[in-house]
Design a protein around this motif. Structure first.
Motif: not given
Length: 359
Positions: A19-20, A26-27, A50-52, A62-63
């Motif tokens: 959802a975020e 994005f998808t 704003q990946a953080g 993790q990203l």
């Protein structure tokens, strides 16, 4: 980008991350794994600035940024091998799939004869062209819908799913009505409108490498299909054009293990188009399995001397049966089974189960 969830992340936490991602424009693409779920992120809005925000959500481990230009096709995006199911036949994973049939559907008798023969020898999918892209406008270009109807009859007779080429967006709906798998030929590998169109049709796709295409070009072409929502893509190495003109093309077998390192998609090999010579199909097919191919697509004709298309590269049924016996031994040596004909749907009495068994 890839969001890797913790091993014990809950379904609610995974949905909260999705959802975020959607809220950021994005998808999300959740991909459950054996121990944890990863969520791929795609979109055309540029970098995720704003990946953080995602890192701080509960359950996120993790990203990982996917650095390859092809995102959804990349092994970074999906670690596990993709298995594409075509009419009950799995391509990819543990087993090796053999697809065989005529280059083109010339007549009902010819196609049914070849279908019976390759089925009896152990093939599990039938190939055959109803529409044929040819270099000369005066060559035979296929029977069109009549050819598709013959392929459907062959499928009903043998139980083998059918793969046939689609040449343009205009005939795509018709071909998709008959085919179990849509083939994009070498000449259309970079036909981006066609790639997008088959990406929106829920049929598995066999994407052949263009004869002047790099591995990167092939993977980016596959990305077009996956980006439209169709994950069921099988790649095919069929030879490239090099400075050496001894053969029709140069079979790039090194591309097979390379692609399997770079991508999670299955890879098969076409030894018939690569060589253009029937006497070289069997040794090249053996080498393809040893190189790690997930399958082969082989041309077979009951009377190659009178074939209207590519007779010089077509095996006769007896040679194909000999090839299948050799491939069974090579598959055992590389510790991968041939997908057996017993997996096919039950068919009529014209082909007995004893004729189709393959160890």
């Amino acid at each position: 980008m890839l969001v890797v969830m913790e091993a014990h992340a809950t379904a609610e936490q995974i949905e909260a991350v999705c959802a975020e991602i959607r809220a950021m424009g994005f998808t999300p693409h959740p991909m459950p794994g054996p121990t944890r779920t990863a969520i791929g992120i795609t979109g055309n809005q540029g970098p995720i600035e704003q990946a953080g925000r995602l890192q701080r959500l509960p359950g996120v481990s993790q990203l990982i940024r996917v650095t390859a230009p092809y995102k959804r096709v990349s092994r970074e995006f999906k670690e596990l091998d993709t298995v594409v199911h075509v009419g009950g036949v799995p391509i990819g994973g543990e087993g090796i799939v053999i697809i065989a049939g005529p280059c083109t559907v010339e007549s009902r008798e010819q196609t049914l004869n070849v279908a019976r023969a390759v089925r009896a020898a152990g093939a599990v999918m039938l190939r055959g062209g109803a529409y044929k892209p040819r270099t000369s406008p005066y060559s035979f270009h296929g029977l069109g819908e009549a050819g598709l109807q013959i392929l459907a009859e062959a499928r009903a007779l043998t139980g083998m799913p059918v793969v046939t080429e689609v040449m343009d967006t205009e005939t795509l709906p018709l071909v998709a009505e008959y085919a179990d798998m849509l083939q994009i030929g070498a000449r259309n590998m970079q036909n981006y409108s066609l790639l997008r169109a088959v990406g929106r049709v829920q049929r598995p796709v066999l994407l052949k490498r263009g004869f002047a295409a790099t591995v990167k070009d092939l993977l980016l072409a596959a990305e077009y299909i996956l980006a439209e929502g169709n994950p069921n893509v099988v790649l095919c190495e069929r030879g490239i054009r090099t400075f050496d003109d001894s053969l029709r093309f140069t079979l790039d077998l090194g591309a097979v293990p390379l692609i399997k390192q770079l991508s999670h998609l299955p890879v098969i090999v076409d030894p018939s188009h690569a060589s253009g010579r029937a006497d070289l199909v069997i040794p090249m097919a053996r080498a393809a399995l040893a190189a790690g191919a997930d399958g082969l697509i082989v041309e077979v004709h009951d009377n190659p001397a009178y074939a209207v298309c590519d007779g010089t590269q077509s095996l006769v049924p007896d040679s194909f049966a000999d090839l299948m016996r050799q491939l069974a031994r090579i598959a055992a040596a590389v510790e991968r089974p041939l997908v057996a004909a017993e997996r096919l749907a039950s068919v009529g009495g014209e082909i007995s189960s004893g004729d189709t068994a393959l160890a």
